[in-house]
Structure formats: C-alpha cells, structure tokens
Design an enzyme around this catalytic site. Structure first.
Site, PDB file in Angstrom:
ATOM      1  N   LYS A 130       0.866  -1.192   0.000  1.00  0.00           N
ATOM      2  CA  LYS A 130       0.000   0.000   0.000  1.00  0.00           C
ATOM      3  C   LYS A 130       0.888   1.222   0.000  1.00  0.00           C
ATOM      4  CE  LYS A 130      -4.516   0.767   0.321  1.00  0.00           C
ATOM      5  NZ  LYS A 130      -5.571  -0.177  -0.056  1.00  0.00           N
TER       6      LYS A 130
HETATM    7  N1  GLU Z   1      -7.186  -0.003  -3.173  1.00  0.00           N
HETATM    8  C1  GLU Z   1      -7.979  -1.158  -3.443  1.00  0.00           C
HETATM    9  C2  GLU Z   1      -8.106  -2.032  -2.210  1.00  0.00           C
HETATM   10  O1  GLU Z   1      -7.970  -1.554  -1.084  1.00  0.00           O
HETATM   11  C3  GLU Z   1      -7.518  -1.901  -4.691  1.00  0.00           C
HETATM   12  C4  GLU Z   1      -6.141  -2.477  -4.654  1.00  0.00           C
HETATM   13  C5  GLU Z   1      -5.672  -3.050  -5.991  1.00  0.00           C
HETATM   14  O2  GLU Z   1      -6.430  -3.139  -6.918  1.00  0.00           O
HETATM   15  O3  GLU Z   1      -4.494  -3.402  -6.043  1.00  0.00           O
HETATM   16  O4  GLU Z   1      -8.410  -3.175  -2.285  1.00  0.00           O
END
Ligand code: GLU
Length: 440
Positions: A130
């Site tokens: 993240k």
């Molecule tokens: N930000 C989204 C989540 O929390 C998508 C993450 C992604 O597609 O890699 O799942």
C-alpha cells in the site's frame, strides 16, 4: 464584579477547559494494531509455528520519503509519502496509493497487511502493499496532483515493477492518477509498461469492469450473505456510509437487485428517505453538485443515523474505525458489508457477533477491486483484452468461491466470518512460506 470572584471564576474556567480538552482528545486507534489482533485471533485456531507467524505478520519493507512538489503559485511544498510492501510471498506486492490528509505510516502498514490477506482470500497470485501521500486532493489542482504523483513514482521507482510491486487506485486517487504513474515509470524504461500499475484508463491498458469492480464485489458477497441468511434482497433495506467509487457503485448494484436505500452519507453530509432513495439519480446529482445534500425527496439527517439505521444491510464504504466498541451496540443492521478497509475494530467485532450481526469482512467483501486488478495485470501481460462480460463473469466466480471458502471455514471453526477469512488467508500464505522456506 468583585476581583475575588473574577479570579475564582477564571481558575475554574481554566481548569474545566483543560479537563474538557482531555476528555475530547480522541486517542487515535492504531489500525495496524487492529490487524495484528485480527491475525492473532485467527492464529489461535490454527496452531502455526510462532516464528512463521512472526515472519508473516510484519511488513517486509516500509519506505517513507518527503516529496518536494511545485505548486501552481511557483512555491514548493513538502509532502510526506509512504510505500509499504507487506508481503511478496505469493507474488508481487499489490495495493493502492491513497491521497488523504490523515495518511500515516501506521495506516499504510495496516492497509498493506490487509492487501496480503485480501489477495490470499480470493486466491490470486499477489502479496500485499500500500502507498500513501499526506495531502488533501480536494484542495489541489490537477497540475499539482500530477506533479505529486510523478514525483512519488520517480522517487520510489526502484520499488515498483510488474513483478515487484504493482500499485492501484485507493481513496483520493483514480484512473487519471494511475495513468501518470504508468507514464512516469515507462519513461524511465523508454517503453510502455502497462503491467506496472492497475486501475488505469481503458485506453491505456485498463480493464473493462475495473472501475466498478470493488462495488460489484460488495454486491456479490452481500448477495451470497443474503442467500445464506435467507434474506430476500428484493424486499431488503440498506444504508451506505461513503458515496465515492465504492459506496455509490455498491449501492447502485444492490439497488438494481431491489434493495431499498433509506440512508446515504458522504463526506459533506447525510440524507434519508424512509421510502427509499433513487440511487442512479443520486449518483447523477452528486456528479453535478459534489454533495448528497439537497437531493430532492430526501431530508438531511445526522451522520450517526446512517450507521444506526434499522436496515437489513449496512455498507460502511468510507474510512477505518467507524464502528468501535463505543457505538457497535447501536448498530441494528443484520448484515454489515465492509466496502471500506477496516471500518470495524476488533473490539466492535465481539459486540456485533454477540448481537448476531453478520459481518462480511473487508478482506472478502471489497476484494473485487484487487481481483479485477489481477485480471488487468494478466491482460497487460498477454496483450489480449477481455470483454466486460468476461471480466464480470470471472469476478463473480472468484467472489462466490471466496465467500464459500470463508463460510465453510467459519462453520468448521465455529467462528465469525472475519476470523474465518483470516484463517483461509493465513493458511494460504503459510503454505507458500513453508514451500519456499525462509532464506536466512
Ligand atoms: N485499493 C484497493 C483495495 O484496497 C484496490 C487495490 C488493488 O487493486 O491493487 O483493495
């Protein structure tokens, strides 16, 4: 007024103000500590070697940088930025980049960890990561956002790559931001590398269905939960907290199945109509007016009314720590579908379970986004693109199967869906760690 009295009054006032201040100071709940508690609760049922648990719990690499960004007025502003790679055991680190004023290392580490477990629950070959930038995108121009994203990508470029770490959108970012990421990364390599990031615009290698994938996953898992509980969605009621990408699309797709939304909240305020809110019309209204407030046929209500509404389904689709031990007892929904990451704290979970509220945990409920991110990455690598129907069908298969796996684990272990989801995910990650061995 006699001087003595004034003096006394002053002292009392000063004293009481400091007490009030102390009372009002909300001690922030560490989201990373919350994930640790969730992992520990599942590990108790699993009897896994402590050293392996220690290995899979902590983030593998956390990077913090300060990015100088040129603002439109010519000045430079420093922005704190993070990228956390929690795990690469099952594949490249995968997870979004958040632009929000409350971003912190604690939060990004928690979100990265949840990505590891989320990818494992839906069984896609990714680890967890993240990123985040402490900024307020609502107060920045497009140029300022572009320069922030490009500087972020450039300064952390060695972390990323289609086989290393693949970002995606999150709160405050979207397809446009991902296009800048893809371009900045590709420019260094002097060739187009679409597979380095997902959630891109369709014409740049994005996948059909990706934009609505998280909301579609929320709808699919809610549908499975309703079936399991014998709840007829055609006569069900719901409320949604958060009306961004996830909240609005979940609501629209559930509305299409007949669910009646009586309460909707977004960052600007909350609205209600006991007869039901026309969600497609509200989406158009919000696009134009940037707020749910004033939507014809509704009246304004308190933000907490949305969480405590007597409805069948509550969809928290905003930020973390919304339902805590302080307010969990007031929630009256039958199902909580976690569109957001971490909206319910571990202490609240205990109360909700006691009250027989069925929680579809975030790492299952909102995993549709990363699932279609995986499809996008696959399509980028093979260079052949699927129809929206194909994408949606594959998503449905993955989400239905993941729901079944978690429900089975919950029955087998006589535990909540949250702990069951962690049991499924941890088992999958530990299997891989054991097969690979720990290189030390
Ligand atoms: N930000 C989204 C989540 O929390 C998508 C993450 C992604 O597609 O890699 O799942």
């Amino acid at each position: 007024m006699p001087p003595k009295k004034t003096a006394k009054k002053k002292t009392t006032k000063k004293h009481s103000r400091s007490v009030v201040q102390r009372k009002n100071t909300t001690i922030p709940i560490s989201v990373f500590a919350n994930v640790m508690k969730q992992i520990d609760a599942a590990a108790e049922k699993l009897h896994i070697d402590k050293s392996i648990m220690d290995f899979i719990k902590v983030p593998r690499r956390s990077t913090m940088m300060n990015l100088p960004v040129r603002m439109d007025d010519g000045s430079f502003k420093m922005f704190q930025a993070f990228r956390v790679q929690h795990s690469i055991a099952r594949g490249p680190a995968k997870g979004g980049i958040r632009f929000h004023p409350n971003v912190s290392l604690d939060e990004v580490q928690a979100l990265a960890s949840w990505m590891t477990w989320k990818s494992a629950v839906v069984n896609i070959p990714f680890g967890g990561g993240k990123g985040g930038v402490v900024c307020d995108p609502t107060k920045m121009s497009e140029g300022e956002l572009e320069r922030t994203m490009r500087r972020y990508t450039a300064d952390m470029i060695d972390l990323f790559g289609p086989d290393d770490d693949v970002p995606a959108p999150d709160v405050g970012t979207g397809p446009k931001t991902m296009a800048w990421f893809m371009d900045t990364y590709s420019m260094r390599e002097n060739r187009s590398i679409p597979g380095v990031v997902t959630g891109k615009p369709i014409n740049l290698g994005g996948s059909l269905g990706r934009n609505e994938a998280t909301g579609r996953g929320v709808m699919l898992t809610t549908r499975s939960a309703a079936k399991h509980l014998g709840l007829d969605l055609a006569t069900a009621t719901a409320s949604v907290q958060g009306f961004g990408n996830v909240g609005s699309i979940s609501a629209r797709l559930l509305h299409e199945l007949g669910v009646k939304f009586t309460h909707v909240a977004d960052v600007t305020g909350s609205i209600t109509n006991s007869k039901g809110i026309d969600i497609p019309k509200l989406i158009k209204y919000v696009e134009k007016n940037k707020t749910v407030l004033g939507f014809p046929g509704t009246k304004e209500c308190k933000p907490q009314d949305v969480l405590y509404a007597k409805v069948d389904i509550l969809v928290p689709a905003a930020l973390e720590n919304q339902i805590t031990e302080k307010n969990a007892g007031k929630v009256r929904a039958r199902i909580i579908a976690e569109g957001a990451n971490g909206p319910v704290t571990p202490e609240a979970d205990v109360i909700l379970a006691k009250n027989n509220i069925f929680v579809i945990p975030d790492i299952l409920c909102n995993a549709g986004g990363v699932t279609v991110s995986y499809f996008e990455w696959v399509q980028n690598r093979i260079g052949y693109y699927w129809t929206e129907e194909e994408v949606n069908q594959r998503l449905e298969q993955k989400m239905d199967l993941a729901f079944e796996d978690v429900l089975k684990a919950s029955k087998d272990n006589k535990t909540t869906m949250r702990i069951a989801a962690f049991i499924v995910a941890i088992t999958r990650v530990v299997d891989v760690v054991k097969l690979r061995g720990i290189y030390s």
